[in-house]
Design an enzyme around this catalytic site. Structure first.
Site, PDB file in Angstrom:
ATOM      1  N   ASP A  67       0.836  -1.203   0.000  1.00  0.00           N
ATOM      2  CA  ASP A  67       0.000   0.000   0.000  1.00  0.00           C
ATOM      3  C   ASP A  67       0.868   1.250   0.000  1.00  0.00           C
ATOM      4  O   ASP A  67       2.087   1.173   0.241  1.00  0.00           O
ATOM      5  CB  ASP A  67      -1.013  -0.010   1.166  1.00  0.00           C
ATOM      6  CG  ASP A  67      -0.392  -0.375   2.508  1.00  0.00           C
ATOM      7  OD1 ASP A  67       0.854  -0.342   2.630  1.00  0.00           O
ATOM      8  OD2 ASP A  67      -1.146  -0.695   3.437  1.00  0.00           O
ATOM      9  N   ASN A 136      -9.179  -1.600  12.354  1.00  0.00           N
ATOM     10  CA  ASN A 136     -10.581  -1.803  11.949  1.00  0.00           C
ATOM     11  C   ASN A 136     -10.714  -3.042  11.054  1.00  0.00           C
ATOM     12  O   ASN A 136     -11.708  -3.201  10.362  1.00  0.00           O
ATOM     13  CB  ASN A 136     -11.089  -0.566  11.203  1.00  0.00           C
ATOM     14  CG  ASN A 136     -10.204  -0.224  10.009  1.00  0.00           C
ATOM     15  OD1 ASN A 136      -9.232  -0.924   9.732  1.00  0.00           O
ATOM     16  ND2 ASN A 136     -10.538   0.833   9.300  1.00  0.00           N
ATOM     17  N   HIS A 138      -8.698  -3.805   8.539  1.00  0.00           N
ATOM     18  CA  HIS A 138      -8.236  -3.652   7.158  1.00  0.00           C
ATOM     19  C   HIS A 138      -6.987  -4.501   6.900  1.00  0.00           C
ATOM     20  O   HIS A 138      -6.215  -4.808   7.807  1.00  0.00           O
ATOM     21  CB  HIS A 138      -8.029  -2.181   6.772  1.00  0.00           C
ATOM     22  CG  HIS A 138      -6.864  -1.470   7.381  1.00  0.00           C
ATOM     23  ND1 HIS A 138      -6.908  -0.137   7.715  1.00  0.00           N
ATOM     24  CD2 HIS A 138      -5.609  -1.873   7.686  1.00  0.00           C
ATOM     25  CE1 HIS A 138      -5.731   0.230   8.196  1.00  0.00           C
ATOM     26  NE2 HIS A 138      -4.939  -0.801   8.195  1.00  0.00           N
ATOM     27  N   GLU A 143     -10.054  -0.689   3.350  1.00  0.00           N
ATOM     28  CA  GLU A 143     -10.849  -0.214   4.478  1.00  0.00           C
ATOM     29  C   GLU A 143     -12.255  -0.810   4.427  1.00  0.00           C
ATOM     30  O   GLU A 143     -12.812  -1.000   3.345  1.00  0.00           O
ATOM     31  CB  GLU A 143     -10.974   1.314   4.404  1.00  0.00           C
ATOM     32  CG  GLU A 143      -9.649   2.053   4.450  1.00  0.00           C
ATOM     33  CD  GLU A 143      -9.065   2.160   5.846  1.00  0.00           C
ATOM     34  OE1 GLU A 143      -9.265   1.249   6.664  1.00  0.00           O
ATOM     35  OE2 GLU A 143      -8.403   3.171   6.104  1.00  0.00           O
TER      36      GLU A 143
HETATM   37  C1  GLP Z   1      -1.572   0.164   8.420  1.00  0.00           C
HETATM   38  C2  GLP Z   1      -1.192  -0.325   7.015  1.00  0.00           C
HETATM   39  C3  GLP Z   1      -1.178  -1.814   6.930  1.00  0.00           C
HETATM   40  C4  GLP Z   1      -0.697  -2.387   8.224  1.00  0.00           C
HETATM   41  C5  GLP Z   1      -1.753  -2.136   9.270  1.00  0.00           C
HETATM   42  C6  GLP Z   1      -1.344  -2.532  10.659  1.00  0.00           C
HETATM   43  O1  GLP Z   1      -2.386   1.285   8.393  1.00  0.00           O
HETATM   44  N1  GLP Z   1      -1.991   0.186   5.963  1.00  0.00           N
HETATM   45  O2  GLP Z   1      -0.395  -2.207   5.836  1.00  0.00           O
HETATM   46  O3  GLP Z   1      -0.493  -3.773   8.085  1.00  0.00           O
HETATM   47  O4  GLP Z   1      -2.211  -0.804   9.222  1.00  0.00           O
HETATM   48  O5  GLP Z   1      -0.318  -1.700  11.140  1.00  0.00           O
HETATM   49  P1  GLP Z   1       0.566  -2.025  12.392  1.00  0.00           P
HETATM   50  O6  GLP Z   1       1.333  -3.254  12.033  1.00  0.00           O
HETATM   51  O7  GLP Z   1       1.470  -0.837  12.576  1.00  0.00           O
HETATM   52  O8  GLP Z   1      -0.345  -2.259  13.534  1.00  0.00           O
END
Ligand code: GLP
Length: 252
Positions: A67, A136, A138, A143
């Site tokens: 992403d 959430n 995702h 989303e």
């Molecule tokens: C982010 C990214 C994801 C990531 C997720 C969890 O916003 N878009 O690619 O895997 O949320 O993030 P984290 O590992 O920092 O909890």
């Protein structure tokens, strides 16, 4: 879906790195899509350590960016490409021409998304997907609500994503409002998926992901019906107690 519960963040890293190393040993030219975020950072550090003792070779992989924030180029220090480059691509010596990026600074995001999905098809789909779990539910920036056949596309970030990413941006108002994300369709079609989940703050969404019927409201719940998915979670995430909070590393 297999669920592996391990003691803490470090144990998640070891388990995930072993898993990735086994996939890559079996297929050194594998196509893999890699998340940024805090969850996989310790895993990547573990892989770099293996690489330094000649026990892991990523140089023949084809790596896909999961992403990207819309509007940020790959050289921007806040871009997810740069984060992936610093944590994985550069220390592991992945050649530039083995990387399929999502250039957030494009003037034609729809064309970039079509080209990304075409590159995934050309690679024969993902051999391995390494994902974190959004607050959430995702995956990438798919989303909620997100349909399981979603293509790679431009998305508006949810309030929850903006809040959870504000720590990387020095304030809520600094976080970009739009992003590009690999679509659920290609992620769910991966031949193998690792979902890395760490910390008590992920407890509620982890349980919804694995226990509720798959639905667009929790995009990660569709992993229940995808092939060969392994959730590697620490006890804090699984049990929801705060005992292991603070054991994570890799935040920036
Ligand atoms: C982010 C990214 C994801 C990531 C997720 C969890 O916003 N878009 O690619 O895997 O949320 O993030 P984290 O590992 O920092 O909890």
């Amino acid at each position: 879906m297999r669920i592996e519960i391990v003691d803490d963040y470090q144990a998640v890293n070891r388990a995930a790195a072993s898993h990735i190393a086994a996939v890559v040993a079996a297929k050194p030219t594998a196509s893999i899509v890699l998340a940024t975020g805090s969850s996989p950072m310790g895993t990547y550090q573990d892989l770099v350590a293996r690489h330094e003792r000649n026990a892991f070779d990523a140089t023949r992989l084809r790596v896909f960016q999961l992403d990207a924030y819309l509007g940020l180029g790959r050289e921007d220090r806040r871009s997810l490409y740069r984060w992936l480059a610093e944590s994985f691509l550069t220390p592991l010596g992945v050649p530039d021409d083995h990387v399929v990026a999502l250039p957030g600074d494009t003037t034609d995001p729809d064309a970039v998304c079509l080209a990304f999905d075409a590159a995934v098809r050309e690679a024969g789909g993902f051999d391995l997907s390494v994902l974190g779990l959004g607050p959430n539910g995702h995956l990438g920036f798919n989303e909620p609500p997100a349909a399981p056949d979603s293509p790679t596309r431009v998305v508006d970030l949810s309030e929850e994503s903006i809040i959870s990413n504000a720590r990387y941006w020095g304030g809520l108002d600094q976080v970009p409002r739009r992003a590009l994300t690999a679509g659920l369709a290609s992620l769910l079609a991966a031949r193998e998926t690792l979902l890395l989940v760490s910390g008590a703050h992920k407890h509620g969404i982890l349980r919804r992901t694995v226990e509720e019927a798959p639905s667009p409201d929790v995009p990660a719940s569709y992993l229940q019906v995808a092939a060969n998915v392994t959730v590697i979670a620490d006890r804090a995430a699984w049990d929801g107690d705060g005992a292991h909070l603070g054991s994570r590393s890799g935040d920036r």
